[in-house]
Design an enzyme around this catalytic site. Structure first.
Site, mmCIF file in Angstrom:
data_model
loop_
_atom_site.group_PDB
_atom_site.id
_atom_site.type_symbol
_atom_site.label_atom_id
_atom_site.label_comp_id
_atom_site.label_asym_id
_atom_site.label_seq_id
_atom_site.Cartn_x
_atom_site.Cartn_y
_atom_site.Cartn_z
ATOM 1 C CB SER A 131 -0.915 0.021 1.221
ATOM 2 O OG SER A 131 -1.629 1.238 1.238
ATOM 3 C CE LYS A 186 -2.928 -2.608 -0.184
ATOM 4 N NZ LYS A 186 -3.759 -2.434 -1.314
ATOM 5 C CG HIS A 189 -4.804 -0.714 4.177
ATOM 6 N ND1 HIS A 189 -5.048 -0.274 2.890
ATOM 7 C CD2 HIS A 189 -4.005 0.222 4.739
ATOM 8 C CE1 HIS A 189 -4.434 0.880 2.694
ATOM 9 N NE2 HIS A 189 -3.783 1.199 3.794
ATOM 10 C CG ASN A 190 -7.197 -1.564 -0.153
ATOM 11 O OD1 ASN A 190 -6.158 -1.403 0.498
ATOM 12 N ND2 ASN A 190 -7.187 -1.706 -1.456
ATOM 13 C CD GLU A 193 -7.306 3.417 0.496
ATOM 14 O OE1 GLU A 193 -6.315 2.733 0.810
ATOM 15 O OE2 GLU A 193 -7.640 3.593 -0.694
HETATM 16 P P1 NBP Z 1 -2.058 -2.500 -13.315
HETATM 17 O O1 NBP Z 1 -3.002 -3.023 -12.309
HETATM 18 O O2 NBP Z 1 -2.533 -1.502 -14.297
HETATM 19 O O3 NBP Z 1 -1.464 -3.759 -14.118
HETATM 20 C C1 NBP Z 1 -0.546 -3.568 -15.164
HETATM 21 C C2 NBP Z 1 0.328 -4.787 -15.325
HETATM 22 O O4 NBP Z 1 -0.473 -5.964 -15.460
HETATM 23 C C3 NBP Z 1 1.148 -4.668 -16.606
HETATM 24 O O5 NBP Z 1 2.400 -5.248 -16.381
HETATM 25 C C4 NBP Z 1 0.323 -5.496 -17.578
HETATM 26 O O6 NBP Z 1 1.090 -6.005 -18.633
HETATM 27 C C5 NBP Z 1 -0.121 -6.612 -16.692
HETATM 28 N N1 NBP Z 1 -1.250 -7.360 -17.241
HETATM 29 C C6 NBP Z 1 -2.508 -6.963 -17.520
HETATM 30 BR BR1 NBP Z 1 -3.155 -5.252 -17.301
HETATM 31 N N2 NBP Z 1 -3.272 -7.938 -18.019
HETATM 32 C C7 NBP Z 1 -2.466 -9.000 -18.059
HETATM 33 C C8 NBP Z 1 -2.660 -10.329 -18.477
HETATM 34 N N3 NBP Z 1 -3.848 -10.759 -18.925
HETATM 35 N N4 NBP Z 1 -1.626 -11.184 -18.373
HETATM 36 C C9 NBP Z 1 -0.446 -10.772 -17.904
HETATM 37 N N5 NBP Z 1 -0.182 -9.515 -17.504
HETATM 38 C C10 NBP Z 1 -1.189 -8.634 -17.566
HETATM 39 O O7 NBP Z 1 -0.719 -1.943 -12.643
HETATM 40 P P2 NBP Z 1 -0.456 -1.221 -11.248
HETATM 41 O O8 NBP Z 1 -1.370 -0.074 -11.062
HETATM 42 O O9 NBP Z 1 1.025 -1.010 -11.211
HETATM 43 O O10 NBP Z 1 -0.836 -2.324 -10.169
HETATM 44 C C11 NBP Z 1 -0.223 -3.599 -10.085
HETATM 45 C C12 NBP Z 1 -0.907 -4.382 -8.980
HETATM 46 O O11 NBP Z 1 -0.724 -3.679 -7.745
HETATM 47 C C13 NBP Z 1 -2.416 -4.527 -9.157
HETATM 48 O O12 NBP Z 1 -2.839 -5.749 -8.633
HETATM 49 C C14 NBP Z 1 -2.976 -3.399 -8.324
HETATM 50 O O13 NBP Z 1 -4.295 -3.672 -7.868
HETATM 51 C C15 NBP Z 1 -1.982 -3.353 -7.176
HETATM 52 N N6 NBP Z 1 -1.859 -2.045 -6.512
HETATM 53 C C16 NBP Z 1 -1.922 -0.896 -7.220
HETATM 54 C C17 NBP Z 1 -1.793 0.322 -6.568
HETATM 55 C C18 NBP Z 1 -1.831 1.634 -7.320
HETATM 56 O O14 NBP Z 1 -1.862 2.674 -6.649
HETATM 57 N N7 NBP Z 1 -1.809 1.624 -8.645
HETATM 58 C C19 NBP Z 1 -1.586 0.338 -5.185
HETATM 59 C C20 NBP Z 1 -1.491 -0.867 -4.490
HETATM 60 C C21 NBP Z 1 -1.636 -2.065 -5.169
HETATM 61 P P3 NBP Z 1 1.111 -5.244 -20.062
HETATM 62 O O15 NBP Z 1 2.056 -4.097 -19.875
HETATM 63 O O16 NBP Z 1 1.603 -6.270 -20.982
HETATM 64 O O17 NBP Z 1 -0.302 -4.782 -20.335
#
Ligand code: NBP
Length: 485
Positions: A131, A186, A189-190, A193
């Site tokens: 987080s 987690k 936590h959300n 939030e």
């Molecule tokens: P995203 O949740 O937007 O995911 C992007 C990644 O997932 C890219 O590497 C993408 O590959 C890959 N991906 C997707 Br979309 N579909 C796929 C598939 N069918 N097979 C394989 N790979 C796939 O990225 P993020 O916002 O960095 O979050 C990553 C994780 O962390 C998520 O689970 C999210 O819920 C969690 N999270 C996010 C935050 C935040 O603030 N953003 C905070 C805490 C946790 P590609 O580039 O080839 O499309």
């Protein structure tokens, strides 16, 4: 190919890229990979430029060959099927003792299933909450790992190096528990939030609609609140949002459409609370408040026909702002009490050995709900490791006693003015219900027995004995079975 990588990270979106840079800052050699392989070189030529200990891999095979044994591979990809797909793709390249870590927002039953599946193949698995968003990932997130206990020593040093630290310098990352425990915590936590954000939004709405305060006036209120008991990241960003103007000098917050989005973790928390029978009412209201906000067209139509009260605020505005602050604080205590009640029940159900003070500490820094308040929760669990409910703790009891009259006044006035405050209201109703020795469930049991012969227990007989009354004189003597549907 020299196996020099300490860890591999798959998923080069915002979280993955920033975690890699954070790990690399702390001296770890990281192998980077992404489904769309072109993003690997884009990353190496952009954010990771000049860092020779961030190594790009252009296939899974290459990535695995670049890793020291036992291999550690972290997924930061979209939750759901992409995680299962990557696990299947990785399996042929891994050997017993290797570790897969899922750092995305996976649903805890998936993590329970994946831990069993991979342990069955001799591998280790961690499902961890991360987080803090982009900034947290880059400079210190709160990290909540659970899964195979044998995997914790393999990542403890890396995770505790990159995570946020409390004001006392303690790491905001510790082992949470077996299989899905990290993702459950987690998720909670959300959910909390969601609740915190809804409470802040209600305070804003009462001040804006009920008192007619300007954004600048509310900026000053939140700035003041952030110096005291409510000192937290979410109050701080609310202050900044209210003070933010665009290049034309216009206030951005007023231009934003009032329909809230959600990605599911608040809903999961509420569903889990219903499954476990724990009244996590405030988070539930926060989820429903987002749902109601999303019904924009219906609300616009209803606003033209459904009338509310004409009551205007009369009285001391400054004193009422203080009532609102106290209502927020008391409601927040109820919300956290409910969140910890939920985790306690989940620990029983899923056989996790959760350390509640440790969880408060992990949330103390780095994450979205970070606050001084969590330090008080940690102290409460330090005073009594077996504390059954935060509301019973002497510090929180004292705060509620001090805030109670204000809390009731804030809710009552908001209701009279027709300003919706579902989270403030449900928190107060929970508090009054929780402290009631006798609730009207005697009548409810009578109703159930009347129409369905569901039976009831009596106050003058031992628990566990069930009675049925033939209320109408027409029913028979057969009672319904005792089970929970
Ligand atoms: P995203 O949740 O937007 O995911 C992007 C990644 O997932 C890219 O590497 C993408 O590959 C890959 N991906 C997707 Br979309 N579909 C796929 C598939 N069918 N097979 C394989 N790979 C796939 O990225 P993020 O916002 O960095 O979050 C990553 C994780 O962390 C998520 O689970 C999210 O819920 C969690 N999270 C996010 C935050 C935040 O603030 N953003 C905070 C805490 C946790 P590609 O580039 O080839 O499309």
């Amino acid at each position: 190919m020299e196996p020099k990588g300490d860890i591999a990270l798959i998923g080069l979106a915002v979280m993955g890229q920033n975690l890699i840079l954070n790990m690399n800052d702390h001296g770890y050699t990281v192998v980077a990979y992404n489904r769309t392989v072109s993003k690997v070189d884009e990353f190496l030529n952009d954010a990771a430029k000049g860092r020779d200990t961030i190594i790009g891999a252009h296939s899974i095979e290459e990535m695995v060959k670049l890793l020291k044994r036992p291999r550690k591979i972290m997924l930061m990809v979209k939750a759901g099927k992409p995680v299962d797909d990557f696990i299947e793709t990785l399996l042929p390249y891994l050997e017993a003792g290797d570790l897969i870590i899922d750092g995305g927002n996976s649903h805890f039953p998936d993590t329970i299933r994946r831990t069993k599946y991979l342990e069955g193949k001799g591998l280790l698995y961690i499902g961890t909450g991360v987080s803090g968003g982009e900034d947290g990932a880059r400079f210190g997130p709160s990290i909540m790992p659970g899964g195979s206990p044998a995997a914790w020593p393999m990542v403890k040093e890396i995770f505790q190096a990159i995570c946020a630290k409390t004001p006392d310098g303690e790491p905001c990352c510790d082992w949470i528990g077996e299989d899905g425990a990290g993702h459950y915590v987690k998720m909670t936590h959300n959910g909390i939030e969601y609740g915190d954000m809804q409470l802040i939004c209600e305070a804003y709405q009462v001040m804006k609609v009920g008192l007619g305060l300007t954004n600048q006036e509310m900026y000053e209120v939140f700035a003041e609140w952030n110096k005291g008991e409510l000192d937290s990241y979410l109050i701080e960003i609310t202050r900044d949002i209210l003070g933010y103007t665009d290049e034309n000098g216009e206030q951005v917050v007023d231009k934003i459409l009032d329909t809230a989005g959600q990605k599911g973790t608040g809903k999961w928390t509420t569903v889990s609370s219903l499954d476990l029978g724990i009244p996590v009412t405030l988070i539930g209201e926060a989820v429903y408040a987002r749902c109601l906000s999303a019904m924009k067209d219906e609300r616009v139509a209803a606003s033209k026909t459904l009338k509310g009260p004409k009551t205007k605020f009369r009285g001391d505005r400054k004193a009422f702002v203080e009532d609102i602050r106290r209502a927020l604080l008391a409601s927040k205590i109820v919300s956290y009490a409910q969140g910890f009640m939920l985790m306690r029940e989940a620990a029983k159900e899923y056989k996790w050995n959760l350390n509640y003070g440790g969880i408060a500490l992990v949330w103390r820094g780095g994450c979205i709900i970070r606050s001084a308040f969590l330090g008080k929760i940690k102290e409460a669990f330090d005073r009594d490791r077996k504390l059954s409910n935060l509301l019973i703790d002497k510090y929180f009891r004292g705060v509620i006693a001090r805030c109670q009259t204000s809390w009731r006044r804030a809710v009552a006035k908001a209701v009279q003015m027709g300003v919706p405050v579902p989270a403030f209201t449900t928190a107060l109703a929970f508090y009054d219900g929780y402290r009631s020795e006798r609730l009207p469930a005697n009548l409810l049991q009578a109703q159930r027995d009347y129409f369905g012969a569901h039976t009831y227990e009596r106050i003058d007989k031992p628990r566990g004995q069930f009675f049925h009354t033939n209320w109408t004189g027409r029913g028979g003597t057969v009672a319904s079975g005792q089970y929970n549907a």
